[in-house]
Design a protein around this motif. Structure first.
Motif, PDB file in Angstrom:
ATOM      1  N   LEU A  37      42.540 -30.717 -28.134  1.00  0.00           N
ATOM      2  CA  LEU A  37      42.395 -31.638 -27.009  1.00  0.00           C
ATOM      3  C   LEU A  37      41.700 -32.925 -27.448  1.00  0.00           C
ATOM      4  O   LEU A  37      42.091 -34.017 -27.032  1.00  0.00           O
ATOM      5  CB  LEU A  37      41.627 -30.974 -25.863  1.00  0.00           C
ATOM      6  CG  LEU A  37      41.480 -31.786 -24.586  1.00  0.00           C
ATOM      7  CD1 LEU A  37      42.845 -32.138 -23.996  1.00  0.00           C
ATOM      8  CD2 LEU A  37      40.637 -31.021 -23.573  1.00  0.00           C
ATOM      9  N   SER A  38      40.714 -32.816 -28.317  1.00  0.00           N
ATOM     10  CA  SER A  38      40.007 -34.011 -28.799  1.00  0.00           C
ATOM     11  C   SER A  38      40.961 -34.927 -29.567  1.00  0.00           C
ATOM     12  O   SER A  38      40.920 -36.151 -29.404  1.00  0.00           O
ATOM     13  CB  SER A  38      38.819 -33.618 -29.682  1.00  0.00           C
ATOM     14  OG  SER A  38      39.261 -32.846 -30.789  1.00  0.00           O
ATOM     15  N   GLU A  39      41.845 -34.361 -30.383  1.00  0.00           N
ATOM     16  CA  GLU A  39      42.820 -35.162 -31.137  1.00  0.00           C
ATOM     17  C   GLU A  39      43.890 -35.734 -30.206  1.00  0.00           C
ATOM     18  O   GLU A  39      44.351 -36.859 -30.386  1.00  0.00           O
ATOM     19  CB  GLU A  39      43.463 -34.310 -32.232  1.00  0.00           C
ATOM     20  CG  GLU A  39      44.420 -35.062 -33.129  1.00  0.00           C
ATOM     21  CD  GLU A  39      43.778 -36.202 -33.913  1.00  0.00           C
ATOM     22  OE1 GLU A  39      44.479 -37.175 -34.248  1.00  0.00           O
ATOM     23  OE2 GLU A  39      42.550 -36.141 -34.176  1.00  0.00           O
ATOM     24  N   LEU A  65      46.953 -25.896 -21.286  1.00  0.00           N
ATOM     25  CA  LEU A  65      45.683 -25.915 -22.017  1.00  0.00           C
ATOM     26  C   LEU A  65      45.337 -24.513 -22.487  1.00  0.00           C
ATOM     27  O   LEU A  65      45.230 -23.580 -21.689  1.00  0.00           O
ATOM     28  CB  LEU A  65      44.565 -26.474 -21.129  1.00  0.00           C
ATOM     29  CG  LEU A  65      43.248 -26.752 -21.833  1.00  0.00           C
ATOM     30  CD1 LEU A  65      43.417 -27.827 -22.905  1.00  0.00           C
ATOM     31  CD2 LEU A  65      42.186 -27.190 -20.825  1.00  0.00           C
ATOM     32  N   ASP A  66      45.170 -24.368 -23.797  1.00  0.00           N
ATOM     33  CA  ASP A  66      44.768 -23.103 -24.414  1.00  0.00           C
ATOM     34  C   ASP A  66      43.254 -23.152 -24.590  1.00  0.00           C
ATOM     35  O   ASP A  66      42.746 -23.943 -25.380  1.00  0.00           O
ATOM     36  CB  ASP A  66      45.463 -22.953 -25.771  1.00  0.00           C
ATOM     37  CG  ASP A  66      44.991 -21.741 -26.563  1.00  0.00           C
ATOM     38  OD1 ASP A  66      44.124 -20.981 -26.075  1.00  0.00           O
ATOM     39  OD2 ASP A  66      45.494 -21.557 -27.690  1.00  0.00           O
ATOM     40  N   GLU A  67      42.556 -22.326 -23.832  1.00  0.00           N
ATOM     41  CA  GLU A  67      41.097 -22.264 -23.932  1.00  0.00           C
ATOM     42  C   GLU A  67      40.633 -20.923 -24.490  1.00  0.00           C
ATOM     43  O   GLU A  67      39.538 -20.466 -24.202  1.00  0.00           O
ATOM     44  CB  GLU A  67      40.474 -22.532 -22.560  1.00  0.00           C
ATOM     45  CG  GLU A  67      40.763 -23.939 -22.058  1.00  0.00           C
ATOM     46  CD  GLU A  67      40.174 -24.202 -20.698  1.00  0.00           C
ATOM     47  OE1 GLU A  67      39.136 -24.877 -20.653  1.00  0.00           O
ATOM     48  OE2 GLU A  67      40.768 -23.743 -19.698  1.00  0.00           O
ATOM     49  N   SER A  68      41.490 -20.308 -25.323  1.00  0.00           N
ATOM     50  CA  SER A  68      41.112 -19.032 -25.930  1.00  0.00           C
ATOM     51  C   SER A  68      39.882 -19.206 -26.816  1.00  0.00           C
ATOM     52  O   SER A  68      39.107 -18.272 -26.985  1.00  0.00           O
ATOM     53  CB  SER A  68      42.273 -18.426 -26.722  1.00  0.00           C
ATOM     54  OG  SER A  68      42.722 -19.319 -27.728  1.00  0.00           O
ATOM     55  N   ASN A  69      39.695 -20.394 -27.373  1.00  0.00           N
ATOM     56  CA  ASN A  69      38.453 -20.762 -28.059  1.00  0.00           C
ATOM     57  C   ASN A  69      37.839 -21.887 -27.232  1.00  0.00           C
ATOM     58  O   ASN A  69      38.255 -23.036 -27.346  1.00  0.00           O
ATOM     59  CB  ASN A  69      38.724 -21.228 -29.492  1.00  0.00           C
ATOM     60  CG  ASN A  69      37.452 -21.636 -30.224  1.00  0.00           C
ATOM     61  OD1 ASN A  69      36.391 -21.782 -29.637  1.00  0.00           O
ATOM     62  ND2 ASN A  69      37.584 -21.820 -31.524  1.00  0.00           N
TER      63      ASN A  69
END
Length: 125
Positions: A37-39, A65-69
Motif C-alpha cells: 500500500l505504501s508503494e 486490500l490484503d491485511e494478512s500482515n
C-alpha cells in the motif's frame, strides 16, 4: 438487446493493459499479485502513476486490500483492477470496465463440462 454488446464495442483493453502493467511494475515480489500500500501511494510521486490514490478504507470496502500482515498492507492487483473506480465509463444503466481475464476461459470450461462439478482430469482434457 443493444446493451449486451456495448462492452465489447468500446475498446477498453489498451487502458486496462496500461493499468495492469503499472500495477505489475509495482508488484511486491514476483508473482504475488500484490502491491504494498505504501508503494501504491508513493508511485504517484515516484513514477507519476497519478490514478493510484484510493485510501485504505475504500480498498478494504471493495475487497482489494490484503491485511494478512497488518504492518504491511498490500493491494490485491486483480481485485483492484476490477473495482468500480477503474471502469472507463458508466451511467445509471451500464458500466464499461476492464474485462476479467478468466471470463472467456470459464465460459469455455462451463460449455464443455456442462456440470456443477468436475475432476481435475476432466478439466485438463
Amino acid at each position: 438487446a443493444i446493451s449486451e454488446g456495448l462492452g465489447r464495442t468500446v475498446t477498453v483493453k489498451p487502458v486496462c493493459n496500461v493499468l495492469m502493467d503499472r500495477l505489475l511494475d509495482l508488484e511486491d515480489g514476483n508473482g504475488t499479485g500484490r502491491v504494498r500500500l505504501s508503494e501504491f501511494h508513493a508511485s504517484t510521486v515516484r513514477k507519476g502513476y497519478w490514478w493510484f490514490k484510493e485510501n485504505a478504507d475504500y480498498l478494504r470496502h471493495v475487497g482489494a486490500l490484503d491485511e494478512s500482515n497488518p504492518l504491511v498492507p498490500r493491494v490485491i492487483i486483480p481485485n483492484y483492477v476490477h473495482t468500480p473506480m477503474n471502469c472507463i465509463t458508466s451511467s445509471k444503466y451500464y458500466a464499461v470496465c476492464c474485462p476479467d481475464a478468466c471470463e472467456n476461459m470459464m465460459a469455455h470450461l462451463e460449455g464443455e463440462i456442462q456440470a456443477p462439478h468436475a475432476s481435475p482430469e476432466v478439466i485438463v482434457d
